[in-house]
Design a protein around this motif. Sequence first.
Motif, PDB file in Angstrom:
ATOM      1  N   TYR A 118       0.881  -1.284  -0.179  1.00 13.85           N
ATOM      2  CA  TYR A 118      -0.084   0.113   0.072  1.00 13.85           C
ATOM      3  C   TYR A 118       0.754   1.265   0.134  1.00 13.85           C
ATOM      4  CZ  TYR A 118      -4.238  -2.749   0.672  1.00 13.85           C
ATOM      5  OH  TYR A 118      -5.253  -3.841   0.258  1.00 13.85           O
ATOM      6  N   THR A 128      -0.126  -5.833   3.785  1.00 18.96           N
ATOM      7  CA  THR A 128      -0.995  -6.909   4.379  1.00 18.96           C
ATOM      8  C   THR A 128      -0.162  -8.356   3.906  1.00 18.96           C
ATOM      9  OG1 THR A 128      -2.939  -5.821   4.201  1.00 18.96           O
ATOM     10  CG2 THR A 128      -3.259  -7.968   4.177  1.00 18.96           C
ATOM     11  N   ARG A 161      -4.050 -11.701   7.307  1.00 20.24           N
ATOM     12  CA  ARG A 161      -5.276 -11.954   6.827  1.00 20.24           C
ATOM     13  C   ARG A 161      -5.655 -13.356   6.307  1.00 20.24           C
ATOM     14  NH1 ARG A 161      -7.137  -7.544   9.175  1.00 20.24           N
ATOM     15  NH2 ARG A 161      -6.655  -5.646   7.996  1.00 20.24           N
ATOM     16  N   GLU A 195      -8.544  -9.168  -0.421  1.00 18.59           N
ATOM     17  CA  GLU A 195      -7.649  -7.845  -0.345  1.00 18.59           C
ATOM     18  C   GLU A 195      -7.138  -7.672  -1.644  1.00 18.59           C
ATOM     19  OE1 GLU A 195      -5.187  -5.398   2.885  1.00 18.59           O
ATOM     20  OE2 GLU A 195      -6.676  -7.030   3.426  1.00 18.59           O
ATOM     21  N   LYS A 235      -7.252  -4.060  -4.495  1.00 13.74           N
ATOM     22  CA  LYS A 235      -6.494  -3.195  -4.912  1.00 13.74           C
ATOM     23  C   LYS A 235      -6.459  -3.428  -6.343  1.00 13.74           C
ATOM     24  CE  LYS A 235      -1.710  -2.002  -4.604  1.00 13.74           C
ATOM     25  NZ  LYS A 235      -0.270  -2.320  -4.176  1.00 13.74           N
TER      26      LYS A 235
END
Length: 325
Positions: free
Chosen positions: A146, A166, A195, A201, A205
Amino acid sequence: MKLCIFGAGAIGGLMAAKLAAKGDAEVTVIARGPHLAAMQAKGLKLISEGAETVVHPRCVASAEEAGPQDYVVITLKAPALPGIAPQLAPLLHEQTTIVSAVNGIPWWYFYKLPGPHEDHRVESVDPGGKLWDQLHPSRVLGCIIYPAAEVTEPGVITHTYGDRFTLGEPDGSRSERANALSAALVAAGFKAPVRPRIRDEMWVKLWGNLAFNPLSALTGATLDVITGEPELRAVCREMMLEAQAIAEALGVKFAIDVDKRIAGGAEVGAHKTSMLQDLERGRPMEIDALLGVIVELADLVGRPAPTCRTVLALLRTRGRLAGCY
């Protein structure tokens, strides 16, 4: 913990600088050219939140010099992976974890994914299954990036925003290796949640990138224009809805809706996407990892993707003419 960052550009350099500053991990950086020479001579400088930090991780030019590692973090762009995979062998011992910090759908996506496509190899990002064979998914720990950063001059990383990486196992377990890396990243000042559904996720993205990046490369427009101009926004939305149907057919659950995801892109403002930057600099664009793979997966699950197919055809031609594909 012996940790090697292979391809320590902007994101790899950011991670290396903060991990080295903390001092709990033995950090080795593999780089090349003027960037490597500058780090070897003067150290690695990180500019973040108005502060400058200089650290001195071990900086080498090859995997042979680095030797076996506990973690190998790959922060290269997807088109480079098939070419570098054979070079990683000297870094790997029996228990080495490969941290896949690469944009888009990765080569290991279907490893231990329950359902009819388990262990399917994704041709658009892993031609001939060579990555699967050379960097077997059993070694892989997924990582979603990120932060935004840039190599502003050789040996200097400027960090502009974001602090989360993550992590997730392909099988959704909370493993010892994931917990250990998470702890090291948190100690270095990052957020590093583990996660159980890393692919969900990953798709959120990718959801924006598969539309924003191609349209920016085709039009030269920044994110504020792509998300704010009604006709371009409509194309984005259609591409993203096609991709959502494909992902949901593979079991993905989206925590937000398409308009909220577009709004998130708009908040970034007048930003050139990474694909547009690559095009302008004559570098290979991540066409297949971000959009070619969507069309491949559409065929796999039997979902139409007419807008994605059209944009992909235009983008591939644009890339070939520019020498970036």
